[in-house]
Design a protein around this motif. Structure first.
Motif, short mmCIF file in Angstrom:
data_model
loop_
_atom_site.label_atom_id
_atom_site.label_comp_id
_atom_site.label_asym_id
_atom_site.label_seq_id
_atom_site.Cartn_x
_atom_site.Cartn_y
_atom_site.Cartn_z
N LEU A 106 0.81 -1.22 0.00
CA LEU A 106 0.00 0.00 0.00
C LEU A 106 0.84 1.27 0.00
O LEU A 106 0.29 2.37 0.06
N ILE A 107 2.15 1.15 -0.07
CA ILE A 107 2.98 2.35 0.05
C ILE A 107 2.69 3.32 -1.10
O ILE A 107 2.72 2.94 -2.28
N GLY A 240 -2.84 -12.64 9.26
CA GLY A 240 -3.82 -11.66 9.71
C GLY A 240 -3.58 -10.29 9.10
O GLY A 240 -4.52 -9.59 8.72
N ASP A 241 -2.30 -9.89 9.01
CA ASP A 241 -1.96 -8.63 8.34
C ASP A 241 -2.42 -8.65 6.89
O ASP A 241 -2.90 -7.65 6.36
N ARG A 246 -5.66 -6.82 2.28
CA ARG A 246 -6.62 -7.16 1.22
C ARG A 246 -7.85 -6.26 1.31
O ARG A 246 -8.34 -5.75 0.29
N ALA A 247 -8.34 -6.06 2.53
CA ALA A 247 -9.52 -5.21 2.70
C ALA A 247 -9.22 -3.77 2.31
O ALA A 247 -10.03 -3.10 1.66
N ALA A 248 -8.02 -3.28 2.69
CA ALA A 248 -7.65 -1.90 2.37
C ALA A 248 -7.49 -1.73 0.86
O ALA A 248 -7.91 -0.71 0.29
N CYS A 249 -6.88 -2.71 0.19
CA CYS A 249 -6.71 -2.62 -1.28
C CYS A 249 -8.07 -2.66 -1.98
O CYS A 249 -8.29 -1.92 -2.95
N GLU A 253 -9.50 0.30 -4.37
CA GLU A 253 -9.90 0.08 -5.76
C GLU A 253 -11.37 0.42 -5.98
O GLU A 253 -11.73 0.99 -7.02
N ASN A 254 -12.23 0.13 -5.02
CA ASN A 254 -13.65 0.50 -5.14
C ASN A 254 -13.81 2.01 -5.18
O ASN A 254 -14.62 2.55 -5.95
N THR A 255 -13.04 2.71 -4.35
CA THR A 255 -13.10 4.16 -4.33
C THR A 255 -12.64 4.74 -5.66
O THR A 255 -13.26 5.67 -6.21
N ARG A 256 -11.58 4.17 -6.25
CA ARG A 256 -11.09 4.65 -7.53
C ARG A 256 -12.13 4.43 -8.64
O ARG A 256 -12.35 5.30 -9.47
#
Length: 261
Positions: A106-107, A240-241, A246-249, A253-256
């Protein structure tokens, strides 16, 4: 490319990991994690070339299938910086080497640029990194969060997994309110010649005690400068990380897609 030479991002990627074997190939959406990191590094405006340095043919194949460059390195290299130094020796046109962690998909590219810019602008700086403000007293106490002290110019004074500084008579909240303490973000930028020299330096007592390779730079009397950023790294160290990333990505992508609609 700068007239002074190329800026090359090198991403170290090992298959073996005691906590998460095969981590670089873990899928995030439709792409392996190492490919996502590579794409972020490629999008940095100040990076001219991106390489993945790996000891595993499967990782190299995944990178090449995605259109990237992979370099095979030995499996018994002691650290990521040593692996990158091996690659740097063969990069004749490189002036600056960026060590981008292979477990941070995510960097933001702008954060990579922020770390590179001081070395591009000031030839007197040999090595740089990133730091962010600590969020809480709990982080200050957490040994998994590396603390760093900076002077007024951004020069790194010391790193530790322990609370730093341990101010006599002050609570954690008072320390954080009165002392500029930061969390280290593990992205490094080096002059090529300095990186090769650094990898040849003997390990040092505090480096071994803290298991923080950046202390080798300070213990040998060299300067490491940090750029302060608001970026809070989300490294994938455990399964777990991975789920959190995965959720953040997926959210990103949904926001984009919503913005493009």
């Amino acid at each position: 490319m700068s007239a002074r030479g190329a800026t090359v991002a090198v991403i170290p990627a090992r298959y073996a990991s005691s906590r998460f074997p095969g981590k670089p190939l873990a899928m995030i959406g439709a792409k392996p994690m190492i490919v996502r990191v590579m794409e972020r590094a490629r999008a940095a405006a100040l990076v001219d070339r991106v390489l993945v340095a790996t000891d595993d043919r499967r990782i190299a194949d995944a990178v090449r299938e995605a259109g990237g460059e992979a370099v095979m390195t030995p499996a018994d290299v002691p650290s990521g910086s040593d692996r990158i130094a091996l690659v740097a020796r063969s990069l004749d046109d490189a002036a600056i080497i960026v060590n981008v962690q292979g477990d941070e998909p995510l960097i933001p590219p702008a954060v990579i640029d922020a770390a590179v810019r001081p070395l591009r602008d000031n030839p007197a700086i040999d090595a740089g990194t990133l730091a962010r403000p600590l969020r809480s007293a709990a982080e200050w106490e957490d040994p998994n969060v590396t603390k760093v002290l900076l002077d007024g110019s951004g020069r790194c004074l010391w790193f530790s997994r322990s609370p730093l500084p341990r101010a006599r008579g002050l609570s954690a909240a008072e320390v954080l309110r009165t002392c500029p303490v930061y969390a280290h973000v593990g992205l490094y930028v080096y002059r090529k010649e300095f990186l090769i020299a650094y990898a040849a330096m003997p390990q040092t007592p505090f480096e071994r005690a803290e298991q923080l390779e950046q202390l080798r730079i300070l213990e040998h009397g060299h300067t490491l400068r940090a750029v302060v950023t608001a970026y809070e790294s989300i490294a994938v160290d455990t399964p777990g990380d991975l789920e959190r990333v995965r959720a953040a990505c997926a959210h990103e992508e949904n926001t984009r897609q919503d913005q493009q609609a």
